[in-house]
Write an enzyme that holds these catalytic residues in place. Structure first.
Site, PDB file in Angstrom:
ATOM      1  N   ARG A  25      29.997 -68.973-131.627  1.00 14.65           N
ATOM      2  CA  ARG A  25      30.958 -68.070-130.597  1.00 14.65           C
ATOM      3  C   ARG A  25      30.318 -67.396-129.774  1.00 14.65           C
ATOM      4  NH1 ARG A  25      32.129 -63.308-131.199  1.00 14.65           N
ATOM      5  NH2 ARG A  25      30.977 -63.041-133.120  1.00 14.65           N
ATOM      6  N   GLU A  62      29.905 -46.180-142.741  1.00 11.29           N
ATOM      7  CA  GLU A  62      30.998 -47.162-142.543  1.00 11.29           C
ATOM      8  C   GLU A  62      31.607 -47.476-143.756  1.00 11.29           C
ATOM      9  OE1 GLU A  62      30.311 -51.964-140.959  1.00 11.29           O
ATOM     10  OE2 GLU A  62      29.092 -51.298-142.802  1.00 11.29           O
ATOM     11  N   TRP A  84      29.831 -50.614-134.570  1.00 12.53           N
ATOM     12  CA  TRP A  84      31.057 -51.334-134.227  1.00 12.53           C
ATOM     13  C   TRP A  84      31.502 -50.989-132.803  1.00 12.53           C
ATOM     14  CZ3 TRP A  84      34.609 -54.585-136.778  1.00 12.53           C
ATOM     15  CH2 TRP A  84      34.047 -54.573-138.431  1.00 12.53           C
ATOM     16  N   TYR A 148      38.714 -54.141-141.989  1.00 13.30           N
ATOM     17  CA  TYR A 148      38.571 -54.091-143.638  1.00 13.30           C
ATOM     18  C   TYR A 148      39.279 -52.788-143.969  1.00 13.30           C
ATOM     19  CZ  TYR A 148      34.511 -57.061-142.518  1.00 13.30           C
ATOM     20  OH  TYR A 148      33.757 -58.130-142.053  1.00 13.30           O
ATOM     21  N   ARG A 181      41.155 -60.202-162.364  1.00 16.22           N
ATOM     22  CA  ARG A 181      41.842 -60.267-161.253  1.00 16.22           C
ATOM     23  C   ARG A 181      41.462 -58.736-160.431  1.00 16.22           C
ATOM     24  NH1 ARG A 181      47.861 -61.738-163.742  1.00 16.22           N
ATOM     25  NH2 ARG A 181      47.561 -63.593-164.654  1.00 16.22           N
ATOM     26  N   ARG A 220      31.988 -65.257-145.086  1.00 16.38           N
ATOM     27  CA  ARG A 220      32.286 -66.698-144.436  1.00 16.38           C
ATOM     28  C   ARG A 220      31.276 -66.985-143.481  1.00 16.38           C
ATOM     29  NH1 ARG A 220      33.725 -66.025-139.177  1.00 16.38           N
ATOM     30  NH2 ARG A 220      34.320 -63.684-138.721  1.00 16.38           N
ATOM     31  N   THR A 222      27.284 -65.019-142.192  1.00 20.58           N
ATOM     32  CA  THR A 222      26.457 -64.146-142.395  1.00 20.58           C
ATOM     33  C   THR A 222      25.299 -64.014-141.263  1.00 20.58           C
ATOM     34  OG1 THR A 222      26.721 -64.158-144.807  1.00 20.58           O
ATOM     35  CG2 THR A 222      24.766 -63.096-144.018  1.00 20.58           C
ATOM     36  N   ALA A 317      24.714 -60.120-131.406  1.00 18.08           N
ATOM     37  CA  ALA A 317      25.494 -61.020-130.840  1.00 18.08           C
ATOM     38  C   ALA A 317      27.036 -60.715-131.163  1.00 18.08           C
ATOM     39  CB  ALA A 317      25.186 -62.423-131.479  1.00 18.08           C
TER      40      ALA A 317
END
Length: 318
Positions: A25, A62, A84, A148, A181, A220, A222, A317
C-alpha cells in the site's frame, strides 16, 4: 542467548532467505512471508528485545492510551510519544483546511529529499502544536477514528449496545477462567473506512491454566523491524496487567502473523541487528498500590535491568 531475541532474529533471517518480493500500500515494497508464529515464556523475563533499544516508555504510553479507550493523539503527544503522528498528520494535509506546501507521499519523499524533509518537519511541528493546544483542531485532526482504544473499550454491536471488551475479559477470567471466549476483536468491517489505519493486531485471546495467564495476539500485517518489537512488548505488558488484575501469574505470549514482512528500506537495518549478540532480558515491576489496570500511569510501571544494544533508526512506511 535469551529466547525472545533468538526467535525474533530467526524470523528476520527466515524472511530474508525465504521471503517473496511484494508491492504494498505504501509503495515502499517488502519481502514477505505468509503465516508465522513466535512463542515467549514470560516467566523467563520481559520480552523487550536487546539487540536494539526498544523505547519502553513509548510502549507503555501507547498501551495505556488503548486501555483508556482514547483515539486522539493528544494524550500520546502529552507523553512525548510520536509513533502515531504520521496518520493524524496525513488526515490534516489531505484536508481542505490545509494550506501549506504539498505533502503528498511525505513518508517516502522525506527520506529522499533533504529540502522536502525540512518542510515536512516544519509542518509536522505545526500539526503537533495545534493538536496539543487547539481543542477544535485536535478533535478534527488528532482523532484517528475508531482505532484500537475505541474497539477495545467501546465496541458498538449490531444490536445498538456498546461493549467493553477488556472489562468483559477481566470479569470472565474471574468468573470462569476455563472459558474459551476470552477474546477481544478490533476488526470491525463496517468501520474500516473511518479509520486512519485499520487494525494490524486485530484480535487477541487469553488462556488460563495452572494459575498462569497466557495471551495469543493475531496480526493481519506485521512490519517486522519497526512494529513487531513494539507489539511483542505491548502484549506482554497487557498480559502482565491483566494477570495482576486477576491475581494470576504470567504464562506464555504467542504471536501469530499473516502477512509478515520486512520493508525494502529496512533490510540494511535488519542485517545490522542480526549481527548483534543478544543480552539478558529485563523484568518489570508494577505498583502494587494501584487497584485497577485503568488507573495505571507511566510512573506505576518500572522496567528493571534493561541493557540493550543501541537503537537502529529506520523510516516509517505510511
Amino acid at each position: 542467548m535469551n529466547q525472545a531475541d533468538k526467535v525474533y532474529l530467526d524470523l528476520c533471517q527466515f524472511i530474508l532467505e525465504k521471503g517473496t518480493r511484494k508491492e504494498d500500500r505504501t509503495g515502499t515494497g517488502t519481502i514477505s512471508t505468509f503465516g508465522y508464529q513466535l512463542r515467549f515464556n514470560l516467566q523467563d523475563g520481559f520480552p523487550l528485545l536487546t539487540t536494539k533499544r526498544v523505547p519502553f516508555r513509548l510502549v507503555v504510553s501507547e498501551l495505556l492510551w488503548f486501555l483508556k479507550g482514547d483515539t486522539n493523539v493528544r494524550y500520546l503527544l502529552e507523553n512525548n510519544n510520536h509513533i502515531w503522528d504520521e496518520w493524524g498528520f496525513q488526515k490534516w494535509v489531505e484536508s481542505e483546511d490545509y494550506i501549506g506546501p504539498d505533502m503528498s507521499n511525505f513518508g517516502i519523499r522525506s527520506q529522499l529529499d533533504e529540502e522536502f524533509n525540512k518542510l515536512y518537519r516544519e509542518q509536522m511541528s505545526i500539526y503537533q502544536e495545534k493538536v496539543l493546544h487547539d481543542d477544535d483542531f485536535s478533535q478534527r485532526f488528532g482523532n484517528l477514528g475508531n482505532v484500537y482504544g475505541k474497539q477495545w473499550r467501546s465496541w458498538e454491536g449490531a444490536d445498538g449496545q456498546v461493549y467493553d471488551q477488556i472489562q468483559y475479559i477481566i470479569d470472565e477470567i474471574k468468573r470462569n477462567p476455563d472459558s474459551r471466549r476470552l477474546i477481544c476483536n478490533a476488526w470491525s468491517i463496517s468501520e474500516l473506512k473511518g479509520q486512519m489505519l485499520p487494525p494490524c493486531h486485530f484480535a487477541f485471546q487469553f488462556y488460563v491454566v495452572d494459575g498462569k495467564l497466557s495471551c495469543m495476539f493475531n496480526m493481519r500485517s506485521t512490519d517486522v523491524f519497526l512494529g513487531l518489537p513494539f507489539n511483542i512488548a505491548s502484549y506482554a505488558l497487557l498480559t502482565h496487567l491483566l494477570a495482576y488484575e486477576c491475581d494470576l501469574e504470567v504464562g506464555e505470549l504467542v504471536y501469530t502473523g499473516a502477512d509478515v514482512h520486512i520493508y525494502s528500506n529496512h533490510i540494511e537495518q535488519v542485517e545490522k541487528q542480526l549481527s548483534r549478540e543478544p543480552r539478558p532480558l529485563p523484568t518489570i515491576k508494577l505498583n502494587r498500590l494501584v487497584k485497577s489496570i485503568y488507573n495505571f500511569t507511566m510512573d506505576d510501571i518500572e522496567l528493571i535491568g534493561y541493557d540493550p544494544h543501541g537503537p537502529i533508526k529506520a523510516p516509517v512506511a505510511v
